[in-house]
Structures are given as structure tokens and as C-alpha cells.
Design an enzyme around this catalytic site. Structure first.
Site, PDB file in Angstrom:
ATOM      1  N   ASP A   1       0.812  -1.223   0.000  1.00  0.00           N
ATOM      2  CA  ASP A   1       0.000   0.000   0.000  1.00  0.00           C
ATOM      3  C   ASP A   1       0.838   1.263   0.000  1.00  0.00           C
ATOM      4  O   ASP A   1       1.985   1.269   0.455  1.00  0.00           O
ATOM      5  CB  ASP A   1      -0.925   0.028   1.232  1.00  0.00           C
ATOM      6  CG  ASP A   1      -0.132  -0.006   2.541  1.00  0.00           C
ATOM      7  OD1 ASP A   1       0.812  -0.817   2.634  1.00  0.00           O
ATOM      8  OD2 ASP A   1      -0.441   0.788   3.447  1.00  0.00           O
ATOM      9  N   GLU A   2       0.244   2.319  -0.505  1.00  0.00           N
ATOM     10  CA  GLU A   2       0.734   3.696  -0.357  1.00  0.00           C
ATOM     11  C   GLU A   2       2.224   3.865  -0.592  1.00  0.00           C
ATOM     12  O   GLU A   2       2.906   4.534   0.187  1.00  0.00           O
ATOM     13  CB  GLU A   2       0.420   4.206   1.065  1.00  0.00           C
ATOM     14  CG  GLU A   2      -1.039   4.258   1.369  1.00  0.00           C
ATOM     15  CD  GLU A   2      -1.292   4.663   2.813  1.00  0.00           C
ATOM     16  OE1 GLU A   2      -2.208   5.463   2.999  1.00  0.00           O
ATOM     17  OE2 GLU A   2      -0.607   4.191   3.721  1.00  0.00           O
ATOM     18  N   ALA A   3       2.735   3.280  -1.670  1.00  0.00           N
ATOM     19  CA  ALA A   3       4.156   3.466  -1.999  1.00  0.00           C
ATOM     20  C   ALA A   3       4.253   4.722  -2.862  1.00  0.00           C
ATOM     21  O   ALA A   3       4.569   4.666  -4.046  1.00  0.00           O
ATOM     22  CB  ALA A   3       4.686   2.236  -2.717  1.00  0.00           C
TER      23      ALA A   3
END
Ligand code: TNX
Length: 528
Positions: free
Chosen positions: A317-319
Site C-alpha cells: 500500500d501507499e508506496a
């Protein structure tokens, strides 16, 4: 109203029978054959605590008994059970010990609330109305996620959470073990360590952090880590209560604690400083560093080796600071490395951007549903439903909630928001859906009581969404059952939010000392 009307989650089939009720008396015995023995022990200790009865576990039947039986022919799935209570006894049958365990949670709710806790008070008769119940879950996976990275939860605290969740037939606990602020799982120095990566520093350095939220939640006391033995211990305890532990190493973003421990993971070879901010999406592994893959292979290999369950969660997630091509290159590798350990890989839905191995699990939390549905159709991927606006347990109930965040659009969220939805959405059918999971991100959470207050009653909503078929669910009826349930929670010492629209039968333990009720500042930069 009797206890048969108050069951949560609501069983598929409940029918009151004619005739007198069952009364548990001091001479009652629990009958169970060898294979049902451990579950019978659990039932016995639960009943003995409040009743003071001896309740020996025996092999033969005699009237007045509670009988537990494993039946080969019972074919409604591994977790199904059937329960009949009449004047002459209670009979609980299932195909597996897990089914019996589920049945015991129902039996528990059929007895008076005084069963819970150690003080039965004035209660002296233990009556179960004459009833016939047949029950099986809609989804195999009914989970909660605990973010043990932003705030650490000790082994004992995790066990306490398991004790509470299992009464609602929740059966999976996902542990978010690593993030920017901390690394919580011991990784041994391997014999073969070509680049000499200091794995022991992951916990020696990375285990010492937590999120700091200035007004409400100091870091101190919220650091720590699990040894591999601790992790085994939690899993064994969980297994005894029909709970599967799903460990997560969040990759390739949310990795600052790893970068602080292992300098070789950064292109400049310098260790990053530890961080206590609650910001997300600012750290990344590096696609063209060989150490990245060596590190991930070692960590996932060791974790898989100590993980009992079939799942290994690799984050994804959320890279936000990872170039898209780098993200795809790395996650494609990580997914392969994960699959090579023999486990089924799980990831947040961003990871559906890569080609997933057959049977991988996509945990949907926000954003574009199309790649998720496509991979479910084309590659037999399963979907774990955690849409933020239907399941996120870190969100505030109301603007003045003393803990919790409020970044998810449409919030804040109460028990009804998390009850009134159907996981089969966006073209997905039940067979594509592994189950439902509620995530408790822990930036604002200081201890188990605060965690419980955010979890309950919303996790109860999720438990019924995941267990009960749509056809037996009804929000008005659920609200009534919630009100009755809370007498049990209060007796168990479990904190819960007294939702203003529910008529609670008992009051919650208010978990916030006056001095600590100031709300944390609003932060977080993402929209769901
Ligand atoms: C988003 S939801 C996150 C977490 C944060 C949470 C709350 C998801 C997969 N990632 O890293 O804890 O928001 O700020």
C-alpha cells in the site's frame, strides 16, 4: 425476549421448540469423545467460572448432559455446527473442532449474561430455552487487523484481544508487523548472509519506535517487538480459539524502520533516522539494489517458516514515493519470493498492479475496484473486503471521539455504517470473496482499552456481515441485539462505544482518564 432472540452473529436457522427448557445443574456433566476434548475443556472452564459447578468431562451420556460430538457426515462446511437444547440436554455437533468452537460461542450467548465475568451476582439458575439451531458462516475469513507497528501490543494484550473477538466467531487476526515507525518481528542473523545485512538491528533499532501524537499518545510504553518464540506463542493461543494469525511485512513503502536498521537498503548506504510522525507514503525500498531482494527473501523466508497459517501478507500500500515502474518491478519479485515460501500471498489492493500468482489474496481497502475484480475473474485471486468506509476501525465514531482518525471520506462512522453493506459488490460474487476484515490502525491508540473502544461495537457489525447471510440480517433487529449484548461486554470488562441510538443494557467502562481525552490533531494525507 429470551436469549435465542439475541444471538450475534445471527445464525442461519433458529427455531424455538415446544416443551420445557434445559437447566444446567450442579450435577451436570459434559460429554465429549477424545477428539472433542480440548473444546470441551474450554466450555467447562467457561461454565465453571460463573456457576461454580464441577462439570466433569466424561465419555458416556447421562440425562442433563451437554454433549459435544464430531460427526463425519455433517456436510455444511468445516465451521458449521448444529445445536439442540431440550429439557433432557444440550447436543452440539459439528464436522470439526472449529465448528464445535463456534457452537460453544452460541451456547455461551444462550445462557444468561451472568455467565460472563467471575461474579454471577444474584443469578442462580442457568436456563437455556428449548431451541434448535443450524448455522454456518457465509465467509471463511472473518478478521480483524491490529497495527502493532504504530503502537506495540504485547503478547498478553494480543491474547486479550483474541479472547474478545472470538465470541463473535471472528477467526483471523492480521498483525501489521512493520511500518515506517517500527519493526516488530525478530529476524535472526542467517548463516548465509552475503552482504552482511545486520538483521538483528531490525528489532534492536527498529523495535524501539512508535507513532507520537503530541497531545494524546506519548511514544513511551508503546515500543517493543515479538521474538520468534513470542510469535509462535501467539499463534498457538490463537489456534486454540480457532483464530488464524496472518503476519504482514509492509513492502516496498512503509519501510523507514527497516531503512533505519539496515543501511545497505538505501542507495547512499546510510542508515535513515527513526521517525515518529504519523505521515504515510514517504519511504521506499530501491528497485535496483540487490540487497533489497536479498533482504526480502530472508525476511519472508524466516517469517514463513514460523507461520502456521497459509497466508503471508506483503503489504504493497501507499508506496507514494516509489516510481510506478520500480513498484511493479519490486512487487512482482516480492510476490514470487512470497509464493516460493509455499504461502499464499496477500497484499493491499495496490499490489493488484502486478501479475499475481493463482489464488493470491487481494485486500481491497480503497480506490479502483476494476483491477481487483479482473484479477479475481482471470487469476482465481480471492478478495478480502476491507473497504475503508465500511470496515476501518481506526476511524472516529463522531467528531468529538477522544481517539481515532478521520481521514476516510464519508466519516465519522458508527456501528450502522459498518453493518449496512454487502461484501458482494462491484460485480464480485461470494465465491470470489475470501471474507471481511476490519483494520485497526493504531496511531492514536495507547492501550487495549482504547483499542477495544474503537473495535466495539463496530467489530460486532463486521462479524455479523461476515458470518450471517444477507437474508437473515436486519439493522433494526441488530441494534436491539447489540443493546442486549453489551451487558456481556461490560461483565467481561470490555470497553465499548455507547452509540447514542442503541439502548444499552449496561454502561461501558469509560477508558479515558480526564487528562488524556484531548483529541489528537488532524493529520494524515490520504483520501479513501
Ligand atoms: C492508511 S489503509 C494506511 C495506514 C495508515 C492509515 C491511517 C492502508 C492500507 N494504509 O498506513 O495507518 O491510513 O492513517
Amino acid at each position: 425476549m429470551n436469549t435465542t432472540d439475541n444471538l450475534i452473529p445471527r445464525p442461519s436457522h433458529v427455531a424455538l421448540l415446544d416443551g420445557p427448557a434445559f437447566t444446567l445443574t450442579s450435577t451436570a456433566r459434559i460429554t465429549a469423545d477424545h477428539s472433542a476434548g480440548p473444546v470441551a475443556e474450554q466450555l467447562a472452564s467457561l461454565l465453571r467460572r460463573a456457576t461454580g459447578f464441577e462439570l466433569p468431562i466424561v465419555r458416556e451420556t447421562h440425562p442433563g448432559d451437554i454433549t459435544l460430538e464430531l460427526e463425519e457426515t455433517f456436510d455444511d462446511g468445516p465451521e458449521a455446527y448444529a445445536l439442540t437444547a431440550t429439557e433432557s440436554g444440550v447436543r452440539l455437533t459439528a464436522f470439526t473442532a472449529a465448528g464445535l468452537f463456534n457452537g460453544i460461542q452460541t451456547l455461551r450467548q444462550l445462557l444468561p449474561a451472568a455467565l460472563e465475568g467471575t461474579d454471577p451476582g444474584a443469578e442462580s439458575t442457568w436456563v437455556i430455552p428449548p431451541v434448535e439451531i443450524a448455522d454456518a458462516p457465509r465467509f471463511a475469513y472473518r478478521g480483524l487487523m491490529l497495527d502493532v507497528a504504530r503502537s506495540f501490543f504485547t503478547v498478553e494484550q494480543v491474547k486479550e484481544q483474541i479472547d474478545v473477538m472470538t465470541q463473535f466467531k471472528l477467526n483471523a487476526l492480521h498483525l501489521h508487523l512493520t511500518d515506517d515507525q517500527a519493526w516488530r518481528i525478530e529476524i535472526h542473523e542467517p548463516e548465509h548472509n552475503p552482504s552482511g545485512l545486520p538483521y538483528a538491528d531490525l528489532t534492536a533499532v527498529g523495535g524501539q519506535g512508535a507513532v507520537e501524537v503530541p497531545t494524546a499518545v506519548p511514544v513511551r510504553g508503546r515500543e517493543g517487538f515479538y521474538t520468534q518464540q513470542d510469535f509462535r506463542d501467539v499463534q498457538a493461543y490463537a489456534a486454540s480459539k480457532n483464530v488464524l494469525i496472518v503476519p504482514e511485512i509492509d513492502l516496498p513503502g512503509h519501510v523507514n524502520a527497516a531503512l533505519a536498521a539496515i543501511p545497505q537498503l538505501s542507495p547512499d548506504g546510510q542508515a535513515k533516522p527513526m521517525s515518529t510522525t504519523a505521515e504515510v507514503g514517504w519511504s521506499t525500498l530501491t528497485a535496483d539494489l540487490p540487497a533489497t531482494y536479498e533482504f526480502v527473501r530472508e525476511v519472508l523466508g524466516q517469517l514463513a517458516a514460523i507461520t502456521v497459517g497459509p497466508y503471508l501478507h506483503i503489504g504493497g500500500d501507499e508506496a507514494k514515493v516509489t516510481e510506478h515502474d520500480d513498484y511493479v518491478a519490486m512487487v512482482q519479485q516480492f510476490v514470487r519470493i512470497g509464493a516460493e515460501t509455499g504461502k499464499t500471498v496477500v497484499g493491499w489492493n495496490e499490489f493488484a498492479a502486478v501479475e499475481l500468482p493463482e489464488g493470491a489474496v487481494i485486500q481491497y481497502w480503497h480506490g479502483d475496484f476494476e483491477p481487483v475484480a479482473r484479477q479475481a475473474e482471470d487469476h482465481a485471486a480471492k478478495v478480502l473486503m476491507s473497504p475503508a468506509d465500511k470496515t476501518y476501525l481506526d476511524q472516529k465514531y463522531a467528531p468529538d471521539s477522544p481517539v481515532g482518525l478521520e481521514w476516510v471520506e464519508g466519516g465519522p462512522f458508527d456501528w450502522a455504517d459498518y453493518y449496512n453493506w454487502d461484501p458482494a459488490q462491484g460485480g464480485l460474487k461470494d465465491q470470489h470473496i475470501l471474507g471481511v476484515e476490519g483494520a485497526l490502525w493504531s496511531e492514536t491508540v495507547r492501550d487495549n482499552q482504547q483499542a477495544q473502544w474503537l473495535l466495539y461495537p463496530r467489530s460486532v457489525s463486521l462479524a455479523e456481515v461476515a458470518w450471517s447471510g444477507q437474508e437473515v440480517r436486519n439493522a433494526g433487529d441488530f441494534r436491539r441485539r447489540l443493546g442486549a449484548l453489551c451487558e456481556r461486554l461490560a461483565r467481561q470488562g470490555v470497553a465499548f462505544q455507547e452509540a447514542p441510538d442503541v439502548e444499552w443494557s449496561a454502561t461501558s467502562l469509560w477508558p479515558f482518564p480526564e487528562a488524556e481525552t484531548s483529541s489528537p490533531p488532524k493529520y494524515g494525507t490520504i483520501e479513501a
